[in-house]
Design a protein around this motif. Structure first.
Motif, PDB file in Angstrom:
ATOM      1  N   VAL A  83      23.308   4.826  -9.661  1.00  0.00           N
ATOM      2  CA  VAL A  83      24.768   4.796  -9.703  1.00  0.00           C
ATOM      3  C   VAL A  83      25.337   5.984  -8.942  1.00  0.00           C
ATOM      4  O   VAL A  83      25.086   7.146  -9.285  1.00  0.00           O
ATOM      5  CB  VAL A  83      25.286   4.804 -11.151  1.00  0.00           C
ATOM      6  CG1 VAL A  83      26.812   4.814 -11.162  1.00  0.00           C
ATOM      7  CG2 VAL A  83      24.758   3.596 -11.911  1.00  0.00           C
TER       8      VAL A  83
ATOM      9  N   LEU B   2      28.676   7.888  -8.107  1.00  0.00           N
ATOM     10  CA  LEU B   2      29.946   8.039  -8.800  1.00  0.00           C
ATOM     11  C   LEU B   2      31.023   8.584  -7.876  1.00  0.00           C
ATOM     12  O   LEU B   2      30.825   9.593  -7.191  1.00  0.00           O
ATOM     13  CB  LEU B   2      29.771   8.992  -9.987  1.00  0.00           C
ATOM     14  CG  LEU B   2      31.001   9.263 -10.850  1.00  0.00           C
ATOM     15  CD1 LEU B   2      31.449   7.992 -11.567  1.00  0.00           C
ATOM     16  CD2 LEU B   2      30.704  10.371 -11.859  1.00  0.00           C
TER      17      LEU B   2
ATOM     18  N   ALA C 168      25.855   8.577 -14.398  1.00  0.00           N
ATOM     19  CA  ALA C 168      25.643   8.439 -12.951  1.00  0.00           C
ATOM     20  C   ALA C 168      24.376   9.151 -12.493  1.00  0.00           C
ATOM     21  O   ALA C 168      23.738   9.894 -13.243  1.00  0.00           O
ATOM     22  CB  ALA C 168      26.847   8.985 -12.209  1.00  0.00           C
TER      23      ALA C 168
END
Length: 216
Positions: free
Chosen positions: A33, A35, A96
């Motif tokens: 992820v 961010l 994240a």
């Protein structure tokens, strides 16, 4: 430089938050992820990330882009997660793996230092003051934002690199945490006082122009 609360933004204290946040985002353990935290999507250059992730998505579907802020992105995509606004940014940092900050300009974004304190590697624009804390390839990458097509390829390559290399993400994250801890609030206050005192002692130099003349 700004300061950060290393106790609030502490990855060791946020283990449960990481699990909970990734459940909210519905991402897999294997997903990476990236961010993006901003209210002003245009200034912070979300468009660049949209183009970069669109370019790499088919080959690297595990790379996800999580957008946090008051403004909903003006597009939908299979890699995009819109997380809305939160008063608890440490929770989204915990969920994240990398912070991306391709801003066209800002003096010093707290989000960069907060993410670093949470042991996230950062991909940050060379137009961001916070990039001065990043040694290239150590805490993250400082990448060009010129408003040209070449930016997309450069950022896409950096995203691919960190998507593929967990060890590099972890080593950069540890380095980012150590750098962030050098900027606690008490050090900020001490430095701020030093600057004010130095300014007070500095002699006032005349420019040679009168106020009336400058107003003409």
């Amino acid at each position: 430089y700004n300061a950060v609360d290393g106790r609030r933004f502490d990855p060791e204290a946020l283990t449960d938050s990481r699990i909970a946040q990734r459940r909210v985002w519905r991402v897999k353990n294997s997903d990476v992820v990236f961010l993006f935290v901003a209210h002003n999507l245009r200034l912070k250059n979300l468009t660049l990330l949209q183009k970069a992730f669109a370019r790499i998505h088919q080959s690297f579907p595990q790379a996800k882009l999580a957008v946090v802020g008051k403004r909903h992105p003006p597009f939908v995509a299979p890699y995009l997660i819109y997380s809305g606004f939160t008063p608890f940014p440490e929770q989204v940092y915990a969920g994240a793996d990398v912070l991306v900050h391709p801003t066209f300009y800002d003096a010093f974004a707290n989000v960069v230092l907060e993410a670093m304190s949470c042991a996230l590697p950062v991909l940050v624009s060379d137009n961001a003051g916070a990039g001065e804390l990043v040694t290239e390839g150590h805490e993250g990458r400082v990448l060009p934002v010129t408003g040209t097509r070449t930016d997309v390829g450069t950022w896409a390559d950096a995203v691919i690199e960190l998507t593929q290399d967990q060890g590099r993400r972890e080593s950069m994250g540890k380095a980012a945490r150590q750098t962030a801890l050098k900027h606690p609030l008490d050090a900020y206050i001490t430095e701020f006082e030093r600057v004010i005192e130095a300014t007070d002692r500095a002699p006032v130099q005349s420019s040679g122009h009168s106020v009336a003349g400058l107003l003409k």
